[in-house]
Design a protein around this motif. Structure first.
Motif, PDB file in Angstrom:
ATOM      1  N   UNK A  52      -5.213  74.267  76.595  1.00 44.08           N
ATOM      2  CA  UNK A  52      -6.436  74.997  76.231  1.00 44.08           C
ATOM      3  C   UNK A  52      -6.631  75.099  74.721  1.00 44.08           C
ATOM      4  N   UNK A  53      -5.516  75.215  73.983  1.00 41.92           N
ATOM      5  CA  UNK A  53      -5.683  75.439  72.545  1.00 41.92           C
ATOM      6  C   UNK A  53      -6.369  74.241  71.874  1.00 41.92           C
ATOM      7  N   UNK A  54      -6.134  73.049  72.419  1.00 44.19           N
ATOM      8  CA  UNK A  54      -6.816  71.874  71.852  1.00 44.19           C
ATOM      9  C   UNK A  54      -8.302  71.876  72.208  1.00 44.19           C
ATOM     10  N   UNK A  55      -8.588  72.435  73.388  1.00 45.77           N
ATOM     11  CA  UNK A  55      -9.985  72.405  73.863  1.00 45.77           C
ATOM     12  C   UNK A  55     -10.865  73.412  73.128  1.00 45.77           C
ATOM     13  N   UNK A  56     -10.231  74.463  72.573  1.00 42.20           N
ATOM     14  CA  UNK A  56     -11.006  75.532  71.938  1.00 42.20           C
ATOM     15  C   UNK A  56     -11.932  75.003  70.846  1.00 42.20           C
ATOM     16  N   UNK A  57     -11.407  74.100  70.021  1.00 41.92           N
ATOM     17  CA  UNK A  57     -12.248  73.605  68.916  1.00 41.92           C
ATOM     18  C   UNK A  57     -13.382  72.695  69.402  1.00 41.92           C
TER      19      UNK A  57
END
Ligand SMILES: Nc1nc2c(ncn2[C@@H]2O[C@H](COP(=O)(O)OP(=O)(O)OP(=O)(O)O)[C@@H](O)[C@H]2O)c(=O)[nH]1
Ligand SMILES: [Zn+2]
Length: 346
Positions: free
Chosen positions: A4-9
């Motif tokens: 998810x952390x990669x998808x946030x941006x």
């Protein structure tokens, strides 16, 4: 496992996360569509950019969509859209075409010069309001305009709750006023007529760095290399911009709700019209016409309301007619087919 952390941006939100099952979270891949071509989609997982072929069985997918893929990058499903922009197809074909999805905020760009036109802004507002995105009016060329505050006041007069910002689109410091409207996990699109400064605004917002999701070179049919247009752009300061050519020629259709939201003052006034189905034309006891006479409502605004309603009715009616025709044609084909099968004794 989905990171998810990669998808946030890329603009990931709880709205999308809530749609995943635990199994999907553990076994599938989640990507966003950053480009759309005839036979393939270019997608990103926030780290890598890669291609997914468009097959006969692939449903309608557009830039901005979130997809779940299996480990061989095959489409499992399209996540439900938070918002969508659609348009009537250009030319004689009457069809609705999806042009972009999952946009949080639309910047409606207009320049503060002779091209400035309140009715056109209302038209774009009706469009945005029917998409579920929020609208921000961006008035450009403040550096060439003697009294920007007069233009801001004119737009604000349409609706006291509207967000209106005047900028010089060429100047980074000037457009920093827009940063409060671009949250780090938000997706923004930029719409407006030709020459108002959309590309300039995007260029300044991205510091000219348009390839932040990764660059792909493609072979065209003649084997030449062409660098494709990137439709989903990441901002260094966080946030995403969607800029597809289709967004630039969007027309009103099935936008009844958008028109109603844009002209909620007229809707409110009409509650006091004598007749429930008052068209605010020549009817006696029309509270809307009365408001115009009393100077509480601009004749221009009422005329534009009528114009947009007419245009929307016309486009939506032709669409509905086409849908009905397609349906009955489908039944006809089915019937003919089954009869020919019967004749052949199958
Ligand atoms: N001085 C000044 N010039 C601007 C500003 N915004 C845009 N321009 C100029 O206006 C012209 C048109 O701007 P574009 O950004 O190409 O307009 P656009 O909306 O992208 O136009 P299309 O691509 O035709 O849809 C360019 O020459 C820009 O440099 C501004 O705020 N101030
Ligand atoms: Zn009326």
């Amino acid at each position: 496992m989905i990171n998810y952390s990669l998808l946030l941006k890329l603009g990931w939100k709880p709205f999308f996360q809530q749609q995943l099952t635990i199994e999907e979270y553990e076994t599938s891949l989640c990507v966003r569509v950053v480009e759309q071509h005839r036979s393939e989609l270019v997608v990103s997982n926030g780290q890598d950019v890669f291609k997914v072929p468009i097959l006969k069985s692939t449903p309608e997918i557009v830039v901005g969509d979130w997809l779940l893929l299996d480990h061989e990058n095959r489409l499992l499903r399209v996540l439900d859209r938070k918002s969508k922009f659609e348009r009537k197809s250009a030319g004689t074909k009457i069809q609705k075409q999806l042009i972009a999805s999952n946009i949080d905020t639309a910047f409606i760009v207009s320049s503060m010069n002779d091209d400035f036109n309140l009715s056109r802004i209302e038209r774009y507002l009706a469009l945005v309001h029917s998409s579920e995105a929020d609208a921000v009016i961006v008035l450009t060329k403040s550096d060439l305009c003697e009294e920007p505050s007069r233009f801001v006041a004119d737009v604000q007069n349409l609706d006291p709750l509207l967000s209106v910002v005047a900028v010089n689109a060429l100047d980074t410091e000037s457009i920093s006023a827009l940063s409060s409207f671009i949250k780090t996990t938000d997706t923004v699109c930029v719409i407006g007529s030709s020459g108002v400064g959309k590309s300039t605004l995007i260029n300044t917002l991205t510091n000219g760095n348009m390839l932040a999701t990764g660059s792909i070179r493609e072979d065209d049919s003649k084997g030449r290399h062409t660098t494709t247009h990137r439709s989903l752009i990441l901002l260094n300061s966080g946030g995403v911009i969607i800029d597809t050519p289709g967004m630039r020629e969007i027309k009103i259709t099935d936008s009844e709700e958008g028109i109603s939201k844009t002209f909620h003052d007229i809707e409110k006034l009409s509650e006091n019209c004598r007749y429930k189905d008052c068209q605010h034309q020549q009817e006696p006891g029309c509270a809307v016409k009365q408001a115009v006479i009393q100077g509480k409502l601009d004749q221009r605004r009422l005329d534009n309301f009528h114009k947009l309603v007419r245009e929307n009715d016309l486009n939506s009616a032709t669409l509905a007619q086409k849908r009905a025709k397609d349906k009955s044609l489908g039944r006809f084909y089915k019937k003919t087919l089954s009869e020919s099968h019967k004749l052949k004794g199958r």
